[in-house]
Design an enzyme around this catalytic site. Structure first.
Site, PDB file in Angstrom:
ATOM      1  N   HIS A 172      23.632 -24.929  65.453  1.00 14.44           N
ATOM      2  CA  HIS A 172      23.091 -24.105  66.544  1.00 14.44           C
ATOM      3  C   HIS A 172      22.811 -24.999  67.753  1.00 14.44           C
ATOM      4  O   HIS A 172      22.378 -26.148  67.603  1.00 14.44           O
ATOM      5  CB  HIS A 172      21.803 -23.406  66.075  1.00 14.44           C
ATOM      6  N   GLU A 189      20.452 -25.108  69.760  1.00 15.58           N
ATOM      7  CA  GLU A 189      19.083 -25.638  69.852  1.00 15.58           C
ATOM      8  C   GLU A 189      18.935 -26.882  68.975  1.00 15.58           C
ATOM      9  O   GLU A 189      18.216 -27.814  69.332  1.00 15.58           O
ATOM     10  CB  GLU A 189      18.076 -24.537  69.471  1.00 15.58           C
TER      11      GLU A 189
HETATM   12  C1  PEP Z   1      20.935 -17.434  69.093  1.00 16.44           C
HETATM   13  O1  PEP Z   1      19.942 -18.142  69.171  1.00 16.44           O
HETATM   14  O2  PEP Z   1      21.798 -17.662  68.228  1.00 16.44           O
HETATM   15  C2  PEP Z   1      21.073 -16.341  70.051  1.00 16.44           C
HETATM   16  C3  PEP Z   1      22.227 -15.768  70.186  1.00 16.44           C
HETATM   17  O3  PEP Z   1      19.932 -16.016  70.750  1.00 16.44           O
HETATM   18  P1  PEP Z   1      19.769 -14.770  71.768  1.00 16.44           P
HETATM   19  O4  PEP Z   1      20.397 -13.576  71.106  1.00 16.44           O
HETATM   20  O5  PEP Z   1      18.301 -14.622  71.943  1.00 16.44           O
HETATM   21  O6  PEP Z   1      20.492 -15.160  73.012  1.00 16.44           O
END
Ligand code: PEP
Length: 250
Positions: free
Chosen positions: A94, A96
C-alpha cells in the site's frame, strides 16, 4: 470470466463497538452484492470480525504482514498467525506503507512471496504519485513496481494474487481517477502481464483504488479491465460500502 472483488481497507480506524456496528451493517446488505466482498480490519479486530463474519460469505484480509514466520520481531504479525485467525488475503505494498514505513519495491516483493508461501493471497498495490503522473512516467513506475514481484516470484504467482492500481494522488484525497484514466492504466497492466502469460493476464483481477465511493463506483466498475475496488474511507460506512459492492457491471 473474472469474479469482481470489493475490498475494504479500514486502515487504523475503529473501536470494538464501531467494528461490530459496521459488520452488522455490511452483513445485512450482502444479499444485493455482485462481488466477492473482503474486509481488512486493523490486526487487533481481526478475531472479532472473523466471529462476526460467520457464514455471511464475507472474506477476511489483513493490511500488512511480516515476511518472517515467527521469532524475535517485536511488533510484527506473521503469515501463520493471520491464517490461524481466518485471513485469506493480505494487502501488500500500500502506498502508505511505501511512503511512511520505508517499504521499497524489494521489501514489497519479499512480503508478497511470504504471503504466498503461507497459503494466503496478496492484494498487491501499485500506483504513481502526482509528480510522476505529471512527468508522464506512470507506466514506467507501475511497470517497475510489478517487475519487482515478477522478477522474484514469476508470472505464475499472479494466479493466486490480486493487483490494486491505486494512484497515490487519488488516495484519501477525494480526487478520483476518471474511468478513462483508470482503464488506461489497468489495460496497460493487463497487457504487460499478457506479454508473459495470456491466460494469467486474462484471469487476473485488477482493482481500482483511490477515492472510489458510492457516486463513482458504477462507472469505474463498468470499465472492461477494472475488476472491482480497494476502498479506504468509504469502506467505513456500511451503506456506502454496500453501494460500491452492488454497483452495476457494464
Ligand atoms: C486506500 O487506502 O487503499 C484507498 C483507496 O483509500 P480511499 O478510498 O480513502 O482513497
Amino acid at each position: 470470466m473474472r469474479q469482481p472483488m470489493v475490498a475494504g481497507n479500514w486502515k487504523m480506524n475503529g473501536s470494538s463497538d464501531s467494528v461490530k456496528e459496521l459488520m452488522n451493517g455490511i452483513k445485512a446488505g450482502m444479499g444485493g452484492v455482485n462481488a466477492e466482498v473482503v474486509v481488512c480490519p486493523p490486526f487487533v479486530y481481526i478475531p472479532s470480525v472473523a466471529d462476526a463474519i460467520g457464514d455471511s460469505g464475507i472474506k477476511l484480509g489483513a493490511q500488512n504482514m511480516c515476511d518472517q514466520d515467527a521469532g524475535a520481531f517485536t511488533g510484527e504479525v506473521s503469515g501463520p498467525m493471520l491464517k490461524d485467525v481466518g485471513c485469506e488475503y493480505v494487502i501488500i505494498g500500500h502506498s502508505e506503507r511505501r511512503a511512511m514505513y520505508g517499504e521499497t519495491d524489494e521489501v514489497t516483493a519479499i512480503k508478497y512471496g511470504a504471503v504466498l508461501k503461507n497459503g494466503l493471497k496478496p492484494i498487491f498495490c501499485i500506483g504513481e504519485t502526482l509528480e510522476e503522473r505529471e512527468q508522464g512516467i506512470t507506466e514506467q513506475v507501475v511497470g517497475r513496481q510489478i517487475d519487482a514481484i515478477l522478477n522474484s516470484d514469476g508470472v505464475a504467482s499472479l494466479a493466486n494474487a490480486v493487483l490494486a492500481y491505486e494512484p497515490v494522488w487519488a488516495i484519501g484525497t477525494g480526487k478520483t481517477a476518471s474511468p478513462e484514466q483508470a482503464q488506461e492504466v489497468h489495460a496497460f497492466i493487463r497487457n504487460k502481464i499478457a506479454e508473459q502469460d495470456k491466460v494469467i493476464a486474462e484471469g487476473l483481477r485488477i482493482l481500482y483504488g483511490g477515492s472510489m465511493n458510492s457516486a463513482n463506483a458504477a462507472e469505474l466498475r463498468s470499465q472492461p479491465d477494472i475488476d472491482g475496488g480497494l476502498i479506504g474511507g468509504a469502506s467505513l460506512k456500511a451503506e456506502d460500502f454496500l453501494v460500491i459492492c452492488s454497483a452495476g457491471q457494464g
